[in-house]
Motif scaffolding. Structure first.
Motif, mmCIF file in Angstrom:
data_model
loop_
_atom_site.group_PDB
_atom_site.id
_atom_site.type_symbol
_atom_site.label_atom_id
_atom_site.label_comp_id
_atom_site.label_asym_id
_atom_site.label_seq_id
_atom_site.Cartn_x
_atom_site.Cartn_y
_atom_site.Cartn_z
ATOM 1 N N UNK A 1 55.099 -7.081 23.353
ATOM 2 C CA UNK A 1 55.329 -6.674 21.956
ATOM 3 C C UNK A 1 53.998 -6.341 21.293
ATOM 4 N N UNK A 2 54.041 -5.521 20.244
ATOM 5 C CA UNK A 2 52.851 -5.227 19.457
ATOM 6 C C UNK A 2 52.435 -6.454 18.668
ATOM 7 N N UNK A 3 51.134 -6.638 18.433
ATOM 8 C CA UNK A 3 50.725 -7.764 17.588
ATOM 9 C C UNK A 3 51.236 -7.578 16.167
ATOM 10 N N UNK A 4 51.333 -8.653 15.403
ATOM 11 C CA UNK A 4 51.868 -8.553 14.044
ATOM 12 C C UNK A 4 51.078 -7.604 13.151
ATOM 13 N N UNK A 5 49.759 -7.475 13.392
ATOM 14 C CA UNK A 5 48.958 -6.586 12.542
ATOM 15 C C UNK A 5 49.040 -5.125 12.973
ATOM 16 N N UNK A 6 49.824 -4.820 13.992
ATOM 17 C CA UNK A 6 50.012 -3.437 14.417
ATOM 18 C C UNK A 6 49.191 -3.106 15.645
#
Length: 116
Positions: free
Chosen positions: A50-55
């Motif tokens: 998944x992508x990190x929360x900050x994008x």
């Protein structure tokens, strides 16, 4: 005429070759299925990265200045690689890319005319 007539022995030989070829192909499929059965299962959709929360992570371009190599005294022995520390670098104040000569990146095959 006898040479052109089909012989029973030749027919038997061709039949045996055809059966051997089919057995070889069947064995190949059997071996492939055994190898595939032993592989770990494919990841499920919830196991995908998944992508990190900050994008998404973006590329950072910056020039770095290397640390100076220690100078030896005149007539002193040169330093060995073991005596040199890990030469660290720091961000450069200048945003301009260093160039060897105008129109060249300084690398071999960089498209420039070279040092003329």
């Amino acid at each position: 005429m006898q040479l052109a007539a089909a012989s029973g022995l030749m027919s038997l030989f061709l039949f045996i070759v055809a059966v051997a070829l089919l057995a070889l192909l069947g064995g190949g499929f059997w071996m492939t299925s055994r190898v595939k059965y032993r592989e770990p299962p494919r990841p499920r959709p919830d196991e995908q990265p998944k992508l990190p929360p900050e994008g998404a992570v973006h590329e950072v371009r910056q020039n770095r200045e290397s640390a100076e190599v220690p100078q030896t005294s005149k007539g002193g022995r040169p330093l060995t690689p073991y005596e040199l520390t890990n030469m660290d670098s720091q961000p450069s104040e200048s945003e301009e890319r260093p160039r060897w000569s105008r129109g060249s990146s300084g690398s071999f095959g960089g498209g420039g005319l070279g040092a003329h």
